[in-house]
Each structure stands twice: as C-alpha cells, then as structure tokens.
Scaffold this motif. Structure first.
Motif, PDB file in Angstrom:
ATOM      1  N   ARG A 150       0.834  -1.206   0.000  1.00 16.11           N
ATOM      2  CA  ARG A 150       0.000   0.000   0.000  1.00 16.11           C
ATOM      3  C   ARG A 150       0.872   1.262   0.000  1.00 16.11           C
ATOM      4  O   ARG A 150       2.099   1.196   0.060  1.00 16.11           O
ATOM      5  CB  ARG A 150      -0.933   0.026   1.219  1.00 16.11           C
ATOM      6  N   VAL A 151       0.200   2.400  -0.047  1.00 12.21           N
ATOM      7  CA  VAL A 151       0.898   3.682  -0.128  1.00 12.21           C
ATOM      8  C   VAL A 151       1.622   3.986   1.196  1.00 12.21           C
ATOM      9  O   VAL A 151       1.052   3.808   2.266  1.00 12.21           O
ATOM     10  CB  VAL A 151      -0.133   4.793  -0.432  1.00 12.21           C
ATOM     11  N   SER A 152       2.851   4.463   1.107  1.00 19.57           N
ATOM     12  CA  SER A 152       3.630   4.790   2.311  1.00 19.57           C
ATOM     13  C   SER A 152       3.031   5.986   3.046  1.00 19.57           C
ATOM     14  O   SER A 152       2.430   6.868   2.442  1.00 19.57           O
ATOM     15  CB  SER A 152       5.074   5.120   1.924  1.00 19.57           C
ATOM     16  N   PRO A 153       3.213   6.021   4.381  1.00 18.06           N
ATOM     17  CA  PRO A 153       2.641   7.106   5.185  1.00 18.06           C
ATOM     18  C   PRO A 153       3.575   8.309   5.293  1.00 18.06           C
ATOM     19  O   PRO A 153       4.769   8.155   5.538  1.00 18.06           O
ATOM     20  CB  PRO A 153       2.493   6.446   6.564  1.00 18.06           C
ATOM     21  N   THR A 154       3.038   9.497   5.137  1.00 16.06           N
ATOM     22  CA  THR A 154       3.837  10.712   5.279  1.00 16.06           C
ATOM     23  C   THR A 154       3.348  11.578   6.446  1.00 16.06           C
ATOM     24  O   THR A 154       3.853  12.670   6.654  1.00 16.06           O
ATOM     25  CB  THR A 154       3.820  11.544   3.978  1.00 16.06           C
ATOM     26  N   LYS A 155       2.344  11.076   7.164  1.00 18.11           N
ATOM     27  CA  LYS A 155       1.844  11.770   8.361  1.00 18.11           C
ATOM     28  C   LYS A 155       1.566  10.711   9.413  1.00 18.11           C
ATOM     29  O   LYS A 155       1.225   9.563   9.064  1.00 18.11           O
ATOM     30  CB  LYS A 155       0.501  12.462   8.066  1.00 18.11           C
ATOM     31  N   ALA A 156       1.638  11.111  10.691  1.00 20.29           N
ATOM     32  CA  ALA A 156       1.361  10.163  11.777  1.00 20.29           C
ATOM     33  C   ALA A 156      -0.046   9.570  11.620  1.00 20.29           C
ATOM     34  O   ALA A 156      -0.259   8.378  11.876  1.00 20.29           O
ATOM     35  CB  ALA A 156       1.500  10.863  13.122  1.00 20.29           C
ATOM     36  N   ALA A 157      -0.992  10.389  11.171  1.00 22.18           N
ATOM     37  CA  ALA A 157      -2.377   9.911  11.024  1.00 22.18           C
ATOM     38  C   ALA A 157      -2.474   8.771  10.004  1.00 22.18           C
ATOM     39  O   ALA A 157      -3.311   7.877  10.145  1.00 22.18           O
ATOM     40  CB  ALA A 157      -3.296  11.061  10.621  1.00 22.18           C
ATOM     41  N   HIS A 158      -1.616   8.812   8.974  1.00 15.97           N
ATOM     42  CA  HIS A 158      -1.623   7.724   7.983  1.00 15.97           C
ATOM     43  C   HIS A 158      -1.244   6.402   8.647  1.00 15.97           C
ATOM     44  O   HIS A 158      -1.799   5.355   8.338  1.00 15.97           O
ATOM     45  CB  HIS A 158      -0.609   7.990   6.859  1.00 15.97           C
ATOM     46  N   VAL A 159      -0.253   6.458   9.546  1.00 14.23           N
ATOM     47  CA  VAL A 159       0.195   5.235  10.226  1.00 14.23           C
ATOM     48  C   VAL A 159      -0.925   4.723  11.121  1.00 14.23           C
ATOM     49  O   VAL A 159      -1.239   3.525  11.127  1.00 14.23           O
ATOM     50  CB  VAL A 159       1.453   5.496  11.092  1.00 14.23           C
ATOM     51  N   ARG A 160      -1.529   5.647  11.850  1.00  8.15           N
ATOM     52  CA  ARG A 160      -2.590   5.237  12.789  1.00  8.15           C
ATOM     53  C   ARG A 160      -3.753   4.582  12.042  1.00  8.15           C
ATOM     54  O   ARG A 160      -4.416   3.705  12.574  1.00  8.15           O
ATOM     55  CB  ARG A 160      -3.081   6.445  13.601  1.00  8.15           C
ATOM     56  N   ALA A 161      -3.975   5.021  10.812  1.00  9.03           N
ATOM     57  CA  ALA A 161      -5.080   4.452  10.037  1.00  9.03           C
ATOM     58  C   ALA A 161      -4.804   2.991   9.651  1.00  9.03           C
ATOM     59  O   ALA A 161      -5.732   2.215   9.455  1.00  9.03           O
ATOM     60  CB  ALA A 161      -5.315   5.285   8.773  1.00  9.03           C
ATOM     61  N   ASP A 162      -3.532   2.608   9.551  1.00 12.73           N
ATOM     62  CA  ASP A 162      -3.181   1.255   9.077  1.00 12.73           C
ATOM     63  C   ASP A 162      -2.923   0.248  10.195  1.00 12.73           C
ATOM     64  O   ASP A 162      -2.969  -0.952   9.950  1.00 12.73           O
ATOM     65  CB  ASP A 162      -1.906   1.305   8.206  1.00 12.73           C
ATOM     66  N   PHE A 163      -2.601   0.737  11.408  1.00 12.82           N
ATOM     67  CA  PHE A 163      -2.153  -0.192  12.465  1.00 12.82           C
ATOM     68  C   PHE A 163      -2.989  -0.065  13.741  1.00 12.82           C
ATOM     69  O   PHE A 163      -3.635   0.967  13.954  1.00 12.82           O
ATOM     70  CB  PHE A 163      -0.662   0.045  12.759  1.00 12.82           C
ATOM     71  N   PRO A 164      -2.946  -1.106  14.602  1.00 18.08           N
ATOM     72  CA  PRO A 164      -3.733  -1.076  15.845  1.00 18.08           C
ATOM     73  C   PRO A 164      -3.361   0.104  16.743  1.00 18.08           C
ATOM     74  O   PRO A 164      -2.232   0.601  16.691  1.00 18.08           O
ATOM     75  CB  PRO A 164      -3.362  -2.402  16.530  1.00 18.08           C
ATOM     76  N   ALA A 165      -4.312   0.511  17.562  1.00 17.94           N
ATOM     77  CA  ALA A 165      -4.167   1.717  18.381  1.00 17.94           C
ATOM     78  C   ALA A 165      -3.060   1.606  19.428  1.00 17.94           C
ATOM     79  O   ALA A 165      -2.564   2.628  19.908  1.00 17.94           O
ATOM     80  CB  ALA A 165      -5.499   2.030  19.057  1.00 17.94           C
ATOM     81  N   ASP A 166      -2.631   0.379  19.772  1.00 18.63           N
ATOM     82  CA  ASP A 166      -1.603   0.271  20.811  1.00 18.63           C
ATOM     83  C   ASP A 166      -0.174   0.475  20.276  1.00 18.63           C
ATOM     84  O   ASP A 166       0.787   0.454  21.033  1.00 18.63           O
ATOM     85  CB  ASP A 166      -1.720  -1.067  21.565  1.00 18.63           C
ATOM     86  N   LEU A 167      -0.032   0.701  18.968  1.00 16.18           N
ATOM     87  CA  LEU A 167       1.307   0.998  18.417  1.00 16.18           C
ATOM     88  C   LEU A 167       1.669   2.443  18.763  1.00 16.18           C
ATOM     89  O   LEU A 167       0.901   3.361  18.454  1.00 16.18           O
ATOM     90  CB  LEU A 167       1.297   0.817  16.891  1.00 16.18           C
ATOM     91  N   LEU A 168       2.843   2.649  19.388  1.00 18.13           N
ATOM     92  CA  LEU A 168       3.285   4.023  19.655  1.00 18.13           C
ATOM     93  C   LEU A 168       3.745   4.652  18.333  1.00 18.13           C
ATOM     94  O   LEU A 168       4.616   4.110  17.647  1.00 18.13           O
ATOM     95  CB  LEU A 168       4.432   4.048  20.675  1.00 18.13           C
ATOM     96  N   VAL A 169       3.143   5.791  17.988  1.00 14.77           N
ATOM     97  CA  VAL A 169       3.543   6.521  16.786  1.00 14.77           C
ATOM     98  C   VAL A 169       4.183   7.824  17.239  1.00 14.77           C
ATOM     99  O   VAL A 169       3.499   8.669  17.829  1.00 14.77           O
ATOM    100  CB  VAL A 169       2.329   6.821  15.872  1.00 14.77           C
ATOM    101  N   LEU A 170       5.471   7.992  17.003  1.00 17.95           N
ATOM    102  CA  LEU A 170       6.128   9.264  17.327  1.00 17.95           C
ATOM    103  C   LEU A 170       5.721  10.257  16.242  1.00 17.95           C
ATOM    104  O   LEU A 170       6.006  10.043  15.055  1.00 17.95           O
ATOM    105  CB  LEU A 170       7.647   9.103  17.306  1.00 17.95           C
ATOM    106  N   ASP A 171       5.062  11.329  16.637  1.00 14.83           N
ATOM    107  CA  ASP A 171       4.560  12.281  15.645  1.00 14.83           C
ATOM    108  C   ASP A 171       5.595  13.365  15.380  1.00 14.83           C
ATOM    109  O   ASP A 171       5.772  14.271  16.189  1.00 14.83           O
ATOM    110  CB  ASP A 171       3.233  12.887  16.133  1.00 14.83           C
ATOM    111  N   GLY A 172       6.271  13.271  14.254  1.00 20.82           N
ATOM    112  CA  GLY A 172       7.290  14.255  13.883  1.00 20.82           C
ATOM    113  C   GLY A 172       6.784  15.194  12.808  1.00 20.82           C
ATOM    114  O   GLY A 172       7.574  15.800  12.085  1.00 20.82           O
ATOM    115  N   GLY A 173       5.469  15.293  12.662  1.00 25.68           N
ATOM    116  CA  GLY A 173       4.910  16.176  11.626  1.00 25.68           C
ATOM    117  C   GLY A 173       4.930  15.509  10.260  1.00 25.68           C
ATOM    118  O   GLY A 173       5.194  14.310  10.135  1.00 25.68           O
ATOM    119  N   GLU A 174       4.642  16.330   9.243  1.00 25.61           N
ATOM    120  CA  GLU A 174       4.634  15.807   7.870  1.00 25.61           C
ATOM    121  C   GLU A 174       6.056  15.541   7.392  1.00 25.61           C
ATOM    122  O   GLU A 174       6.953  16.356   7.648  1.00 25.61           O
ATOM    123  CB  GLU A 174       4.042  16.865   6.938  1.00 25.61           C
TER     124      GLU A 174
END
Ligand code: TXA
Ligand code: MG
Length: 336
Positions: A150-174
């Motif tokens: 699938r398409v690679s994520p360029t925002k933290a929200a993109h990652v959150r949309a693909d993976f379970p909520a318990d994954l820590l996503v470090l939000d470094g902006g776009e």
C-alpha cells in the motif's frame, strides 16, 4: 526540512527507545516517510515487523543508523564509492546496500549477505537513534509503516489508520521529502540504482564521479539484482485504479467524462486548471518535483478516502529530478 523543536517530544522519544530496546515496535518519522521500527539486532523484534505489515520475511529491511561509524558495525566492507555517497548525502534520503557482517542483523537483512543502511536526517529520528545507542540498540530496522503493497505514510495519522491503536507513533509532523529514499546497490563492482528517489541519478554520479547503472540493465557483473519490494512492478498502490495520461489525453478524457451520464466518482491529479465537474475530486499537481513528491502519497490517500473508483494522473516530465515521482506513479498504476 521543517525545523522541529523536539523538546516536547523528549519523554515520548525516551519511551520509544525503551520499547525498542525491549524488543517491540514503534512507528517513527523520517524525512522520507514514516517507518515501522524495531531493534535491527533482535530477530524476534524484526519478525514482528514482517507480521504487522504482512510482508514476506525474505524481503530485506533498511537499517537506520546514526552515522558512518554505526554503519561500519553492520557492514563488512564499505566500497570507496559507497563512502563517497555517505559523505555527500548522509544524513539524508539515500540508502546504500553493502556487504553485511555475517553475524549481525540477519533477520533484518532477510537472510541476504548484504544489508541496506540509511542515516535519516529527521531530528526526531536522530534523537531516537542517539537515545537507542545509550540502551545498546545500534540500528533500527524500519520499512515504511504501511501495510504491504500500500501507499507509504507521510503523516502520523496515515500510520494510525493502518495499524492497531496500541502501536506508539512518534509524531514528527509531515515528512518533508514524501517519497522513500533513493537506493543504491554498492555490492557489485559498479553502483546500481535500485530505487529512484529525490536524490537523483545526476547528483549521485556527480558525487561519485562515476556512472550509475540502472537496475533495468538486468544482470550486472553477472549478478542478479537482490530482491527489493520497492522494485516490484506493482507497489505503493492506492485502492482506486490509477491511470496515467499525457496532458492532452487527460484534457480530452475529462471532456468526455463531463459529457457522459452515469458517472463513477473519479480523482484527477493534474497541472490543468481546476474545473468544477460533478463527481470529480480535483487535486492540483505542483510544477515543482520536490513539492509533488512531498504531496503525492497524501493526495493518493485522500482520493481513497473519497472512495473514488479511478485516479487519473498527468504524466510528469521525463527528467532526472522527476524520476522518483514518476517511478511511484508507474508502480501505483501497475496494480491490478
Ligand atoms: O525512505 C525509506 O527508505 C523508508 C524510510 C522508513 O526509511 N523505508 C523504506 O523501507 O522505504 P521499505 O522496506 O519499504 O523499502 C526498503 C527497500 C525494499 O524494497 C527492500 O527490499 C530494499 O529496500 N532493501 C533493503 N535491504 C536490502 C538489501 N540488502 N538488498 C536489496 N534490497 C534491499
Ligand atoms: Mg515500503
């Protein structure tokens, strides 16, 4: 590159380093795309990446390191032209494939004798790598943080949309670059471009003072190119069907579409001035290659959110600075 002040992220970076050291996954920002990271030396942690992404486990991962010294820990040798590339482009969006020390990061390398190494420039990724080093983690294996193909994520929200909520996503902006790193295979006599990116072939040849071979020249020095998912014909695909058009063809097709009845919703990504047509979601394509790379994956994901059935994209110029974008569009369009 956005100059992020990381201080508010420090506790999160510290927590992320601990999670990684304990053999679990964290999603991290880099200047190219977000990565799904694990300690490159813990085979069981790396196995979690393959499982989470649904990626075949013989597809090697890129190992992210702080600097050349750390690269030396994983590489059994660094050819002179690889060193020139590191000097010129690290930290930054360039991955080198080099011979691997047999004892290290076997699972990360998918069992291959080589290893992909990259030193990211994103300040959050660098702080994290520094913190990790203090905990004995010398490199982070991280593919793009999207489900396989699938398409690679360029925002933290993109990652959150693909993976379970318990994954820590470090939000470094776009992500400032927006498409994945350029990959140069340095395991053969000559450097070979495996995946184009925003560091383009002309810049690479200038830095090395040598010719760069294209992977398409099939067998180079009698050796097949190693497997790379970024080099599969269909990859980086949105859900909608992507079709590529010349500017003229696109203009005509839009005209025909506007006249027809019974319309499926479509997306247009083009430099043509925006028209208000029923059932068309229109996104303007920038004239600037770097800006287009920055926007591309976000635009493709937005089209999917609008549930368009097709995405019609204007072909980009046939010149070196556009090669990375052109490659991603070609692969997106190649999906069934
Ligand atoms: O910009 C990037 O490179 C991003 C960020 C997170 O750093 N990462 C990324 O990783 O795009 P991934 O796994 O989605 O793509 C890495 C590509 C794959 O096509 C993989 O097969 C190839 O690099 N690769 C990694 N190690 C390799 C090796 N030893 N030999 C050949 N190809 C390799
Ligand atoms: Mg990927």
């Amino acid at each position: 590159m956005i100059n992020l002040n990381n201080s508010h992220l420090e506790p999160a970076i510290e927590q992320a380093a601990k999670i990684l050291a304990s053999g679990n996954l964290v999603a991290i920002p880099t200047e190219t795309v977000y990565g799904l990271a694990a300690d490159a030396e813990q085979d069981s942690a790396v196995a979690k990446i393959f499982a989470a992404k649904g990626r075949p486990s013989d597809h090697p991962l890129i190992v992210h390191v702080l600097n050349e010294e750390q690269a030396n820990y994983f590489a059994s040798e660094l050819p002179a032209f690889a060193k020139k590339l590191m000097k010129a482009f690290w930290p930054g969006p360039l991955t080198i494939i080099v011979p691997r020390k047999t004892s290290v990061a076997t699972a990360s390398a998918g069992g291959h004798a080589s290893i992909g190494l990259r030193s990211p420039s994103h300040p959050v990724a660098r702080s994290l790598l520094e913190k990790c080093l203090t905990l004995g983690v010398r490199g982070l294996a991280a593919p793009s943080a999207n489900l396989f193909g699938r398409v690679s994520p360029t925002k933290a929200a993109h990652v959150r949309a693909d993976f379970p909520a318990d994954l820590l996503v470090l939000d470094g902006g776009e992500c400032s670059v927006g498409i994945e790193s350029t990959i140069v295979d340095c395991t053969r006599q000559e450097p070979v471009l495996l995946r184009p990116g925003m560091i383009n072939s002309e810049q690479i040849e200038l830095a090395m003072q040598a010719n760069l071979q294209l992977n398409s020249s099939a067998k180079i020095q009698g050796k097949e190119a190693p497997k790379a998912s970024g080099t599969l014909e269909s990859h980086y695909a949105p859900k909608a069907k992507v079709r590529l058009f010349s500017k003229n063809e696109l203009e005509e097709s839009i005209f025909e579409y506007a006249k027809s009845s019974n319309k499926n919703r479509i997306g247009i990504y083009s430099t043509l001035p925006k028209q208000l047509i029923e059932s068309i979601i229109w996104q303007l394509m920038p004239n600037d290659a770097a800006q287009c790379a920055h926007d591309l994956f976000s635009v493709l994901r937005e089209f999917d959110q609008h549930s368009v059935s097709e995405i019609w994209v204007e072909n980009v110029p046939e010149i070196a600075i556009w090669a990375g974008v052109k490659d991603r569009l070609k692969r997106a369009a190649a999906s069934a």
